[in-house]
Design a protein around this motif. Structure first.
Motif, PDB file in Angstrom:
ATOM      1  N   VAL A 147       0.857  -1.197   0.000  1.00  0.00           N
ATOM      2  CA  VAL A 147       0.000   0.000   0.000  1.00  0.00           C
ATOM      3  C   VAL A 147       0.888   1.240   0.000  1.00  0.00           C
ATOM      4  N   ILE A 148       0.865   1.983  -1.116  1.00  0.00           N
ATOM      5  CA  ILE A 148       1.692   3.188  -1.273  1.00  0.00           C
ATOM      6  C   ILE A 148       0.884   4.449  -1.021  1.00  0.00           C
ATOM      7  N   GLY A 149      -0.340   4.496  -1.549  1.00  0.00           N
ATOM      8  CA  GLY A 149      -1.168   5.695  -1.410  1.00  0.00           C
ATOM      9  C   GLY A 149      -2.479   5.529  -2.148  1.00  0.00           C
ATOM     10  N   PHE A 150      -3.203   6.644  -2.277  1.00  0.00           N
ATOM     11  CA  PHE A 150      -4.575   6.590  -2.785  1.00  0.00           C
ATOM     12  C   PHE A 150      -4.816   7.708  -3.797  1.00  0.00           C
ATOM     13  N   ALA A 151      -4.062   7.671  -4.891  1.00  0.00           N
ATOM     14  CA  ALA A 151      -4.127   8.750  -5.877  1.00  0.00           C
ATOM     15  C   ALA A 151      -5.504   8.878  -6.513  1.00  0.00           C
ATOM     16  N   SER A 152      -6.284   7.794  -6.517  1.00  0.00           N
ATOM     17  CA  SER A 152      -7.612   7.863  -7.121  1.00  0.00           C
ATOM     18  C   SER A 152      -8.614   8.566  -6.214  1.00  0.00           C
ATOM     19  N   GLY A 153      -8.264   8.742  -4.946  1.00  0.00           N
ATOM     20  CA  GLY A 153      -9.155   9.427  -4.006  1.00  0.00           C
ATOM     21  C   GLY A 153      -9.654   8.525  -2.900  1.00  0.00           C
ATOM     22  N   PRO A 154     -10.598   7.604  -3.196  1.00  0.00           N
ATOM     23  CA  PRO A 154     -11.167   6.779  -2.134  1.00  0.00           C
ATOM     24  C   PRO A 154     -10.151   5.811  -1.527  1.00  0.00           C
ATOM     25  N   ILE A 155     -10.225   5.638  -0.210  1.00  0.00           N
ATOM     26  CA  ILE A 155      -9.411   4.648   0.489  1.00  0.00           C
ATOM     27  C   ILE A 155     -10.209   3.348   0.538  1.00  0.00           C
ATOM     28  N   PRO A 156      -9.708   2.274  -0.083  1.00  0.00           N
ATOM     29  CA  PRO A 156     -10.495   1.051  -0.178  1.00  0.00           C
ATOM     30  C   PRO A 156     -10.608   0.314   1.150  1.00  0.00           C
ATOM     31  N   SER A 157     -11.659  -0.479   1.269  1.00  0.00           N
ATOM     32  CA  SER A 157     -11.844  -1.369   2.423  1.00  0.00           C
ATOM     33  C   SER A 157     -11.806  -2.797   1.903  1.00  0.00           C
ATOM     34  N   LEU A 158     -10.785  -3.537   2.289  1.00  0.00           N
ATOM     35  CA  LEU A 158     -10.632  -4.904   1.804  1.00  0.00           C
ATOM     36  C   LEU A 158     -11.243  -5.901   2.783  1.00  0.00           C
ATOM     37  N   PRO A 159     -12.030  -6.862   2.298  1.00  0.00           N
ATOM     38  CA  PRO A 159     -12.519  -7.929   3.171  1.00  0.00           C
ATOM     39  C   PRO A 159     -11.331  -8.741   3.709  1.00  0.00           C
ATOM     40  N   LEU A 160     -11.234  -8.891   5.018  1.00  0.00           N
ATOM     41  CA  LEU A 160     -10.053  -9.521   5.604  1.00  0.00           C
ATOM     42  C   LEU A 160     -10.007 -11.031   5.409  1.00  0.00           C
ATOM     43  N   ASN A 161     -11.068 -11.615   4.839  1.00  0.00           N
ATOM     44  CA  ASN A 161     -10.978 -13.036   4.491  1.00  0.00           C
ATOM     45  C   ASN A 161     -10.058 -13.255   3.292  1.00  0.00           C
ATOM     46  N   LEU A 162      -9.810 -12.191   2.501  1.00  0.00           N
ATOM     47  CA  LEU A 162      -8.979 -12.351   1.305  1.00  0.00           C
ATOM     48  C   LEU A 162      -7.521 -12.653   1.657  1.00  0.00           C
ATOM     49  N   PRO A 163      -6.868 -11.878   2.544  1.00  0.00           N
ATOM     50  CA  PRO A 163      -5.503 -12.263   2.920  1.00  0.00           C
ATOM     51  C   PRO A 163      -5.459 -13.608   3.629  1.00  0.00           C
ATOM     52  N   LEU A 164      -6.509 -13.952   4.357  1.00  0.00           N
ATOM     53  CA  LEU A 164      -6.556 -15.243   5.037  1.00  0.00           C
ATOM     54  C   LEU A 164      -6.531 -16.378   4.002  1.00  0.00           C
ATOM     55  N   LEU A 165      -7.376 -16.291   2.997  1.00  0.00           N
ATOM     56  CA  LEU A 165      -7.498 -17.371   2.011  1.00  0.00           C
ATOM     57  C   LEU A 165      -6.258 -17.511   1.132  1.00  0.00           C
ATOM     58  N   LYS A 166      -5.553 -16.421   0.893  1.00  0.00           N
ATOM     59  CA  LYS A 166      -4.376 -16.456   0.022  1.00  0.00           C
ATOM     60  C   LYS A 166      -3.063 -16.575   0.801  1.00  0.00           C
ATOM     61  N   GLY A 167      -3.118 -16.602   2.131  1.00  0.00           N
ATOM     62  CA  GLY A 167      -1.890 -16.560   2.909  1.00  0.00           C
ATOM     63  C   GLY A 167      -1.078 -15.323   2.561  1.00  0.00           C
ATOM     64  N   ALA A 168      -1.788 -14.245   2.243  1.00  0.00           N
ATOM     65  CA  ALA A 168      -1.158 -13.037   1.699  1.00  0.00           C
ATOM     66  C   ALA A 168      -1.038 -11.951   2.762  1.00  0.00           C
ATOM     67  N   SER A 169      -0.175 -10.984   2.479  1.00  0.00           N
ATOM     68  CA  SER A 169       0.086  -9.888   3.406  1.00  0.00           C
ATOM     69  C   SER A 169      -0.327  -8.552   2.802  1.00  0.00           C
ATOM     70  N   ILE A 170      -0.870  -7.681   3.638  1.00  0.00           N
ATOM     71  CA  ILE A 170      -1.095  -6.290   3.272  1.00  0.00           C
ATOM     72  C   ILE A 170       0.010  -5.491   3.955  1.00  0.00           C
ATOM     73  N   VAL A 171       0.869  -4.864   3.156  1.00  0.00           N
ATOM     74  CA  VAL A 171       2.084  -4.247   3.683  1.00  0.00           C
ATOM     75  C   VAL A 171       2.022  -2.731   3.499  1.00  0.00           C
ATOM     76  N   GLY A 172       2.053  -1.996   4.589  1.00  0.00           N
ATOM     77  CA  GLY A 172       2.020  -0.539   4.516  1.00  0.00           C
ATOM     78  C   GLY A 172       3.396   0.048   4.267  1.00  0.00           C
ATOM     79  N   VAL A 173       3.424   1.141   3.497  1.00  0.00           N
ATOM     80  CA  VAL A 173       4.681   1.817   3.178  1.00  0.00           C
ATOM     81  C   VAL A 173       4.558   3.291   3.536  1.00  0.00           C
ATOM     82  N   PHE A 174       5.400   3.744   4.465  1.00  0.00           N
ATOM     83  CA  PHE A 174       5.445   5.164   4.835  1.00  0.00           C
ATOM     84  C   PHE A 174       6.919   5.536   4.873  1.00  0.00           C
ATOM     85  N   TRP A 175       7.467   5.815   3.683  1.00  0.00           N
ATOM     86  CA  TRP A 175       8.896   6.062   3.598  1.00  0.00           C
ATOM     87  C   TRP A 175       9.342   7.237   4.471  1.00  0.00           C
ATOM     88  N   GLY A 176       8.531   8.300   4.544  1.00  0.00           N
ATOM     89  CA  GLY A 176       8.913   9.477   5.322  1.00  0.00           C
ATOM     90  C   GLY A 176       9.193   9.123   6.771  1.00  0.00           C
TER      91      GLY A 176
END
Length: 328
Positions: free
Chosen positions: A240-269
């Motif tokens: 997750v880098i940012g939201f240039a399109s405007g809206p901040i999405p809401s992801l169903p948390l069953n998706l990372p569970l089912l894929k064994g996937a990670s949601i990774v935040g990036v705040f370089w500053g």
């Protein structure tokens, strides 16, 4: 000196190109004669009072710039008058001169033009921190870059390719997709043809042989997030880098569970503030990559500093491919 002054952050239209006294640097500061300053998305948000950093009024916007040190404040020993530097200070760049924190000024090596230097720090630091540090990208993996023809997107393509990854670049027009291929993307997806509500997932599936991307680099947000996350590979990392399109999405948390996937935040500053040694090492690596020709900012166009209004208009039209830079 002259600068664009923001006295009331109600939007771009409130800025004034005006004469100001040339300041003298205080302790830990340097006076920089600005050669070039790039336009970043936060430079729009900050004059609309929508950015997380809210500087005291009045202020001069312009987060990222390059120029020549003209005077040193007390205690500054690692820089000298006449030295060329790049700086990401958050404000001050849209003028002929500015005071900059000396600790944030990066000395420029020979052969590093001001236009490239002014468009370098934010996009490459963000993409390196995102892909190499936070996502732990490995050679041979597949990266899907959303908003791939923008400033951070173009840098992400180059860094991912330098790391040995396969890159799928998603952008909104054929021209933007062509730029992405010129920068090294292996495949491209045109959003206007493969819409989020239509065939986007099918196209991602086709281009990845049904596996999905190992890493998704997303500076866009909005309607793209959920269909793309549904397409991610097992153990994938959604960055997750940012939201240039405007809206901040809401992801169903069953998706990372089912894929064994990670949601990774990036705040370089904040990374740069909390881990200054690691950040300094990263910037040295990026400078060497530039000098070796592995990375180079994609410059859409340059405009005179006095034409900031036109630059904001071009940014608002979402027609920029790469970066727009203002020059003195």
């Amino acid at each position: 000196m002259k600068a664009w002054l923001c006295e009331n952050p109600v939007g771009v239209e409130a800025l004034r190109w005006t004469e100001l006294p040339t300041p003298q640097p205080g302790p830990g500061q340097v006076l920089v004669a600005i050669e070039a300053a790039s336009l970043n998305f936060p430079d729009l948000l900050i004059v609309q009072n929508k950015y997380q950093m809210k500087p005291p009024l009045p202020f001069v916007p312009g987060s990222e710039f390059a120029g020549v040190v003209q005077a040193l404040g007390e205690g500054v020993t690692h820089l000298k008058v006449g030295q060329r530097v790049a700086c990401l200070a958050g404000t001050g760049g849209f003028g002929t001169h500015t005071l900059a924190p000396a600790a944030m000024c990066i000395p420029l090596p020979e052969g590093f033009p001001a236009v490239d230097a002014a468009a370098f720090i934010m996009i490459y630091a963000t993409s390196w921190h995102a892909l190499m540090d936070r996502a732990q990208l490995k050679a041979g993996e597949t990266v899907l870059v959303l908003g791939a023809a923008g400033g951070v997107g173009t840098s992400a393509i180059q860094i991912a390719k330098a790391a040995g990854a396969r890159v799928i670049a998603a952008a909104s027009t054929d021209d933007k997709c062509a730029l992405c291929r010129e920068l090294g993307a292996d495949e491209t997806i045109n959003y206007s043809v493969h819409a989020p509500g239509g065939s986007l997932r099918e196209e991602i599936k086709r281009l990845t042989g049904g596996k999905g991307p190992d890493v998704v680099y997303d500076p866009v947000g909005g309607e793209f997030a959920e269909p793309v996350f549904r397409s991610i590979a097992w153990r994938g990392r959604y960055v997750v880098i940012g939201f240039a399109s405007g809206p901040i999405p809401s992801l169903p948390l069953n998706l990372p569970l089912l894929k064994g996937a990670s949601i990774v935040g990036v705040f370089w500053g904040d990374f740069a503030k909390r881990e200054p040694k690691a950040n300094a090492e990263m910037m040295q690596t990026l400078a060497q990559m530039y000098l070796k020709g592995q990375i180079k900012p994609a410059i859409d166009q340059t405009l005179p500093m006095s034409e900031l209004m036109k630059a904001y208009e071009v940014m608002g039209s979402r027609a920029i491919k790469g970066k727009l830079v203002l020059v003195n």
